[in-house]
Design a protein around this motif. Structure first.
Motif, PDB file in Angstrom:
ATOM      1  N   VAL A 127       0.937  -1.234   0.092  1.00 11.77           N
ATOM      2  CA  VAL A 127      -0.264  -0.027   0.036  1.00 11.77           C
ATOM      3  C   VAL A 127       0.950   1.144   0.181  1.00 11.77           C
ATOM      4  O   VAL A 127       1.902   1.111   0.360  1.00 11.77           O
ATOM      5  CB  VAL A 127      -1.053  -0.135   1.355  1.00 11.77           C
ATOM      6  CG1 VAL A 127      -1.842  -1.282   1.357  1.00 11.77           C
ATOM      7  CG2 VAL A 127      -0.118  -0.122   2.702  1.00 11.77           C
ATOM      8  N   PRO A 128       0.290   2.298  -0.450  1.00 10.86           N
ATOM      9  CA  PRO A 128       1.284   3.534  -0.326  1.00 10.86           C
ATOM     10  C   PRO A 128       1.561   3.855   1.178  1.00 10.86           C
ATOM     11  O   PRO A 128       0.868   3.803   1.924  1.00 10.86           O
ATOM     12  CB  PRO A 128       0.276   4.696  -1.012  1.00 10.86           C
ATOM     13  CG  PRO A 128      -0.631   3.840  -1.770  1.00 10.86           C
ATOM     14  CD  PRO A 128      -1.088   2.475  -0.879  1.00 10.86           C
ATOM     15  N   LEU A 129       2.777   4.167   1.261  1.00 14.39           N
ATOM     16  CA  LEU A 129       3.242   4.694   2.636  1.00 14.39           C
ATOM     17  C   LEU A 129       2.412   5.875   3.174  1.00 14.39           C
ATOM     18  O   LEU A 129       2.316   5.845   4.394  1.00 14.39           O
ATOM     19  CB  LEU A 129       4.615   5.086   2.470  1.00 14.39           C
ATOM     20  CG  LEU A 129       5.507   5.594   3.657  1.00 14.39           C
ATOM     21  CD1 LEU A 129       5.655   4.402   4.733  1.00 14.39           C
ATOM     22  CD2 LEU A 129       7.029   6.054   3.481  1.00 14.39           C
ATOM     23  N   SER A 130       2.046   6.656   2.484  1.00 12.17           N
ATOM     24  CA  SER A 130       0.969   7.737   2.862  1.00 12.17           C
ATOM     25  C   SER A 130      -0.067   7.223   3.365  1.00 12.17           C
ATOM     26  O   SER A 130      -0.626   8.174   4.683  1.00 12.17           O
ATOM     27  CB  SER A 130       0.574   8.760   1.601  1.00 12.17           C
ATOM     28  OG  SER A 130      -0.221   7.826   0.782  1.00 12.17           O
ATOM     29  N   SER A 131      -0.543   6.072   3.444  1.00 11.09           N
ATOM     30  CA  SER A 131      -1.827   5.703   3.960  1.00 11.09           C
ATOM     31  C   SER A 131      -1.394   5.118   5.418  1.00 11.09           C
ATOM     32  O   SER A 131      -2.406   4.844   6.102  1.00 11.09           O
ATOM     33  CB  SER A 131      -2.237   4.738   3.253  1.00 11.09           C
ATOM     34  OG  SER A 131      -1.585   3.445   3.216  1.00 11.09           O
ATOM     35  N   PHE A 171       9.133  12.052  -5.266  1.00 11.46           N
ATOM     36  CA  PHE A 171       9.344  11.080  -4.278  1.00 11.46           C
ATOM     37  C   PHE A 171       8.387  11.514  -3.145  1.00 11.46           C
ATOM     38  O   PHE A 171       8.904  11.787  -1.759  1.00 11.46           O
ATOM     39  CB  PHE A 171      10.814  11.517  -3.834  1.00 11.46           C
ATOM     40  CG  PHE A 171      11.346  10.228  -3.295  1.00 11.46           C
ATOM     41  CD1 PHE A 171      11.202   8.994  -3.755  1.00 11.46           C
ATOM     42  CD2 PHE A 171      11.975  10.183  -2.159  1.00 11.46           C
ATOM     43  CE1 PHE A 171      11.580   7.742  -3.036  1.00 11.46           C
ATOM     44  CE2 PHE A 171      12.663   9.285  -1.378  1.00 11.46           C
ATOM     45  CZ  PHE A 171      12.503   7.838  -2.134  1.00 11.46           C
ATOM     46  N   HIS A 172       7.222  11.348  -3.201  1.00  4.92           N
ATOM     47  CA  HIS A 172       6.117  11.457  -2.101  1.00  4.92           C
ATOM     48  C   HIS A 172       5.726  10.113  -1.414  1.00  4.92           C
ATOM     49  O   HIS A 172       6.069   8.985  -2.294  1.00  4.92           O
ATOM     50  CB  HIS A 172       4.875  12.122  -2.969  1.00  4.92           C
ATOM     51  CG  HIS A 172       4.029  12.679  -1.792  1.00  4.92           C
ATOM     52  ND1 HIS A 172       2.950  11.749  -1.088  1.00  4.92           N
ATOM     53  CD2 HIS A 172       4.006  13.748  -1.389  1.00  4.92           C
ATOM     54  CE1 HIS A 172       2.479  12.537  -0.445  1.00  4.92           C
ATOM     55  NE2 HIS A 172       2.697  13.627  -0.464  1.00  4.92           N
ATOM     56  N   SER A 173       5.254   9.984  -0.338  1.00 10.39           N
ATOM     57  CA  SER A 173       4.868   8.856   0.324  1.00 10.39           C
ATOM     58  C   SER A 173       3.882   8.194  -0.196  1.00 10.39           C
ATOM     59  O   SER A 173       3.791   6.898  -0.148  1.00 10.39           O
ATOM     60  CB  SER A 173       4.662   9.146   1.518  1.00 10.39           C
ATOM     61  OG  SER A 173       3.563  10.100   2.037  1.00 10.39           O
ATOM     62  N   GLN A 174       3.084   8.642  -1.080  1.00 12.29           N
ATOM     63  CA  GLN A 174       2.149   8.116  -2.186  1.00 12.29           C
ATOM     64  C   GLN A 174       2.431   7.117  -3.195  1.00 12.29           C
ATOM     65  O   GLN A 174       1.977   6.455  -3.667  1.00 12.29           O
ATOM     66  CB  GLN A 174       0.900   9.102  -2.511  1.00 12.29           C
ATOM     67  CG  GLN A 174       1.584   9.992  -3.608  1.00 12.29           C
ATOM     68  CD  GLN A 174       0.541  11.031  -3.953  1.00 12.29           C
ATOM     69  OE1 GLN A 174      -0.426  11.478  -3.365  1.00 12.29           O
ATOM     70  NE2 GLN A 174       0.803  11.803  -4.910  1.00 12.29           N
ATOM     71  N   ASN A 175       3.854   7.654  -3.351  1.00 15.70           N
ATOM     72  CA  ASN A 175       4.563   6.691  -4.772  1.00 15.70           C
ATOM     73  C   ASN A 175       5.478   5.787  -4.042  1.00 15.70           C
ATOM     74  O   ASN A 175       6.229   5.021  -4.924  1.00 15.70           O
ATOM     75  CB  ASN A 175       5.124   7.671  -5.551  1.00 15.70           C
ATOM     76  CG  ASN A 175       4.197   8.588  -6.252  1.00 15.70           C
ATOM     77  OD1 ASN A 175       3.025   8.204  -6.491  1.00 15.70           O
ATOM     78  ND2 ASN A 175       4.643   9.897  -6.575  1.00 15.70           N
ATOM     79  N   ILE A 176       5.516   5.690  -2.739  1.00 16.18           N
ATOM     80  CA  ILE A 176       6.492   4.580  -2.082  1.00 16.18           C
ATOM     81  C   ILE A 176       5.425   3.498  -1.627  1.00 16.18           C
ATOM     82  O   ILE A 176       4.710   3.801  -0.734  1.00 16.18           O
ATOM     83  CB  ILE A 176       7.227   5.254  -0.904  1.00 16.18           C
ATOM     84  CG1 ILE A 176       8.142   6.383  -1.472  1.00 16.18           C
ATOM     85  CG2 ILE A 176       8.125   4.147  -0.118  1.00 16.18           C
ATOM     86  CD1 ILE A 176       8.943   7.009  -0.327  1.00 16.18           C
TER      87      ILE A 176
END
Length: 382
Positions: free
Chosen positions: A58-62, A192-197
């Motif tokens: 899942v995206p790191l942002s979540s 390089f945003h947490s939604q793309n990690i």
């Protein structure tokens, strides 16, 4: 859509695919595998596309905000390993990666895949023409000042806008050290945003990054653009942890010529604010006061007084006089032609053409007796 617009989209797709393949084959950074792509819209599929492998997680942002410090530490360690590896891949110019017809890798200006309708300063510069960030930003700032000079002829806010742009240009020699670009441009992820990690095993004690996705607008960039904290490293505690871990990692990996990424990132706040103010006009009113305070070390905003001093008695006095003349000419045109004819957003060229077209409506000496509208008046024809 226009052919130029379609070409820009195609270039983005081509460069993104080349970049992903480069990262997949020449680094240990996990990325989706590109199975097939088509950079052009064709009859069977009416849109460019990229087919790539599905990635786990899942995206790191979540999940980042719910992670405890131990798991955050493990994730940050992996992020740092990725950054250090990208930092070690250098190219001779800023731009975007493409494949040549013979299969070799090349760098072209990233302005190739900008929407042709976007005429902003950022998108008109040929990025591959500059060997270091200081030269690029000086060219950018000079182009921006020319844009201000050409636009909004006669605006009463123009002196202030010009002063701000002049101030931004004056910061460049202090903010950008050409020596950090002597080893070339590192490969910089575009977002390089947490939604793309993508991350998995988030409940376990060892969460794992499974892929970095969305490589659009990625490519070689100046070192000063690369050396920023990842966007999800927001609070002081996370930054302290990041600084500690990257310094520890660098002791194991020799950076290029011992130019430590950790030091550059920890000193990047001023450059970060400068980038935000220059690249994102919508953020300007929020970022600019922070940058002004960073430069002068004072939380009290005295920028208006500073600019007034520059314009009244300082280095911008001549420019201030010119803008006053522009305003006078514009007001006279409004009086003679009417405010409904003289648009407040006219460029210098548009205003000049309007004046010359309506020249018979002005007497030889100008309506105020000073000849401001003679066809060769320097204020109009600079």
């Amino acid at each position: 859509m226009s052919d130029d617009h379609d070409s820009a989209i195609s270039k983005r797709i081509e460069s993104e695919v080349v970049t992903m393949k480069y990262v997949e084959t020449r680094t240990t950074i996990p990325v989706p595998h590109v199975s097939h792509h088509n950079a052009r819209a064709e009859e069977d599929v009416r849109s460019p596309y990229i087919l790539m492998s599905k990635v786990d997680g899942v995206p790191l942002s979540s999940v980042w905000d719910d992670m405890d410090d131990d798991r955050r530490r493990i994730v940050i360690q992996q992020v740092i390993d990725i950054l250090l590896e990208l930092w070690s891949h250098r190219f001779d110019k800023k731009g975007a990666l493409f494949d040549e017809s013979d299969g070799s890798l090349c760098v072209h200006s990233s302005s190739l895949f900008v929407d042709p309708e976007d005429t902003g300063t950022r998108h008109r510069l040929l990025t591959t023409s500059y060997s270091h960030a200081a030269d690029y930003w000086l060219a950018y700032a000079n182009a921006q000042l020319l844009d201000i000079d050409e636009s909004n002829f006669g605006s009463d806010t123009k002196p202030y806008i010009h002063s701000q742009a002049w101030f931004m240009r004056s910061l460049i020699p202090a903010l950008f050290d050409p020596s950090i670009d002597i080893h070339g441009c590192p490969l910089s992820p575009g977002d390089f945003h947490s939604q793309n990690i993508m991350i998995t095993d988030i409940i376990s004690s060892h969460p794992r990054i499974t892929a970095i996705i969305d490589w659009e607008f990625s490519g070689p960039d100046f070192a000063s653009s690369f050396v920023q904290y990842p966007l999800f490293i927001r609070n002081v505690r996370d930054r302290v942890m990041f600084d500690e871990l990257i310094l520890e990692a660098e002791r194991k990996h020799n950076p290029v010529d011992d130019l430590r990424l950790s030091r550059l990132i920890s000193d990047s706040y001023g450059i970060y604010l400068f980038h935000q103010a220059m690249y994102f006009p919508g953020m300007y009113s929020l970022v600019y006061p922070l940058l002004f305070a960073y430069v002068f070390g004072d939380n009290e905003d005295f920028s208006a007084d500073y600019y007034w001093a520059l314009m009244e008695n300082g280095i911008l006095k001549r420019d201030q006089k010119r803008f006053e003349q522009e305003r006078e000419v514009w007001l006279e045109a409004c009086q003679v032609l009417g405010e409904e004819v003289v648009d407040v957003n006219m460029t210098r060229t548009e205003f000049r053409d309007l004046v010359l077209k309506s020249q018979e409506k002005f007497d030889n000496e100008g309506s105020n007796g000073r000849g401001l509208f003679r066809g060769t008046h320097p204020t109009v024809n600079r």
